[in-house]
Design an enzyme around this catalytic site. Structure first.
Site, mmCIF file in Angstrom:
data_model
loop_
_atom_site.group_PDB
_atom_site.id
_atom_site.type_symbol
_atom_site.label_atom_id
_atom_site.label_comp_id
_atom_site.label_asym_id
_atom_site.label_seq_id
_atom_site.Cartn_x
_atom_site.Cartn_y
_atom_site.Cartn_z
ATOM 1 N N HIS A 59 19.393 14.884 1.175
ATOM 2 C CA HIS A 59 20.195 15.214 2.358
ATOM 3 C C HIS A 59 21.429 14.301 2.457
ATOM 4 C CE1 HIS A 59 19.572 17.668 6.202
ATOM 5 N NE2 HIS A 59 20.831 17.292 6.191
ATOM 6 N N ARG A 91 19.684 24.123 5.031
ATOM 7 C CA ARG A 91 18.406 23.756 5.646
ATOM 8 C C ARG A 91 17.278 24.091 4.683
ATOM 9 N NH1 ARG A 91 20.916 20.935 8.234
ATOM 10 N NH2 ARG A 91 21.139 20.735 10.498
ATOM 11 N N GLU A 94 11.075 17.930 4.332
ATOM 12 C CA GLU A 94 11.823 16.694 4.090
ATOM 13 C C GLU A 94 11.595 15.621 5.144
ATOM 14 O OE1 GLU A 94 16.249 16.818 5.723
ATOM 15 O OE2 GLU A 94 15.923 18.398 4.255
#
Length: 329
Positions: free
Chosen positions: A295, A234, A263
């Site tokens: 990601h 994360r 993000e």
């Protein structure tokens, strides 16, 4: 059941429509993320299906309940973007996908390490331009290096096995130590000891109030000079400003991130024709020893199948009032 599917991408629709034939749910796909400005789109649905950058805070829950939402199903493991107490107070159930192909994320973590170390991305571009020089491409052997793993759940444990296979010495930190890993020769140490002694540090813990900015100015100061720092968990585990300062001072020798603190405004979007206003991401991109992926660590065929099938099973369990170990509230 009628389900509003947010942050939809073509590959999501492909997998869900293929596997939903056996379930018969009605999905309506929205490319937009779910946030206070798009809550109105949930009206007329029984459930919503969300991803990592859809945020449902305390103020949104009453609106979802009023719109008839009974279930929030996350097609991801992390759930820090959903206020669970507010969901319970509004009688909205929440379910997630607790694990999906931990190998996919562990392998992507290794890909970041190897790319940063051996500079294969730079070598590729050089050779394409006819430059066959080896100058500035020197790396180091992973064999014998100490790797610190923060978080030894399914992903962290899988990563430990991968790095052990490369001949690395593994030290780990987790509030819940794994006896299986201990039996395999993994040493659990204090967080400070891990910071002080590791050549490579990889983050695999969830984002909580206690782990937010676990990498900050103070923790970076005790690390080895030139440490390699990897984050596929994360974004907010790392204080971005502290990382930028550590890169400038050369405390961080290599930084590989598949997640980023801000993000939600960037990842999963094509911004190639847009002026990006996030100064931190622009600054990070300016360093030659920083590697950013958007990601994608989870993004394999196997993981997509597991995410899809588990999400469909979560909806089925809710509809049929079956016990569900993936339920959060």
């Amino acid at each position: 059941m009628r389900i509003a599917f947010f942050s939809s991408k073509p590959y999501d629709e492909e997998y869900f429509e293929t596997h939903n034939k056996a379930y018969g749910f009605e999905f309506v796909y929205f490319e937009t993320a779910l946030n206070p400005k798009t809550t109105h789109l949930t009206k007329g649905f029984d459930a919503i299906c969300i991803f990592v950058n859809d945020v449902i805070d305390r103020n949104m829950m009453p609106h979802l309940s009023k719109n008839g939402i009974l279930l929030i199903t996350l097609r991801c493991a992390g759930f820090n973007n959903v206020d669970l107490e507010a969901a319970k107070a509004n009688q909205i159930s929440v379910a997630r996908v607790p694990a999906y192909s931990p190998e996919s994320i562990a392998e992507h973590t290794l890909a970041l390490i190897l790319t940063l170390n051996r500079k294969t991305h730079k070598a590729y571009n050089r050779v394409r331009e006819g430059n066959f020089s080896l100058n500035k491409l020197m790396g180091f052997n992973l064999h014998g290096k100490q790797v610190g793993v923060i978080g030894t759940g399914k992903i962290g444990s899988t990563f430990c096995k991968v790095m052990t296979g490369l001949g690395c010495k593994i030290v780990a930190f987790d509030v819940n130590e794994s006896q299986t890993l201990i039996n395999q020769g993994i040493d659990y140490v204090s967080l400070n000891n891990l910071f002080e002694t590791s050549d490579i540090i990889s983050l695999h813990c969830p984002l909580t109030d206690k782990t937010k900015h676990i990498i900050d100015k103070d923790s970076l100061e005790v690390m080895k000079d030139g440490v390699m720092l990897i984050n596929t968990s994360r974004g907010a585990l790392i204080n971005t400003q502290a990382a930028i300062h550590a890169l400038m001072s050369k405390k961080i020798g290599y930084l590989g991130i598949d997640v980023y603190e801000q993000e939600e405004d960037l990842f999963f979007k094509d911004l190639s024709e847009t002026v990006i206003e996030d100064e931190d991401i622009l600054r990070l991109n300016s360093f030659p020893n920083v590697l950013i992926t958007s990601h994608q660590a989870y993004f394999t065929k196997e993981a997509m199948e597991e995410i899809t099938l588990t999400t469909l099973e979560n909806i089925k369990a809710f509809e049929q009032r079956l016990p569900n170990p993936n339920s959060l509230s």
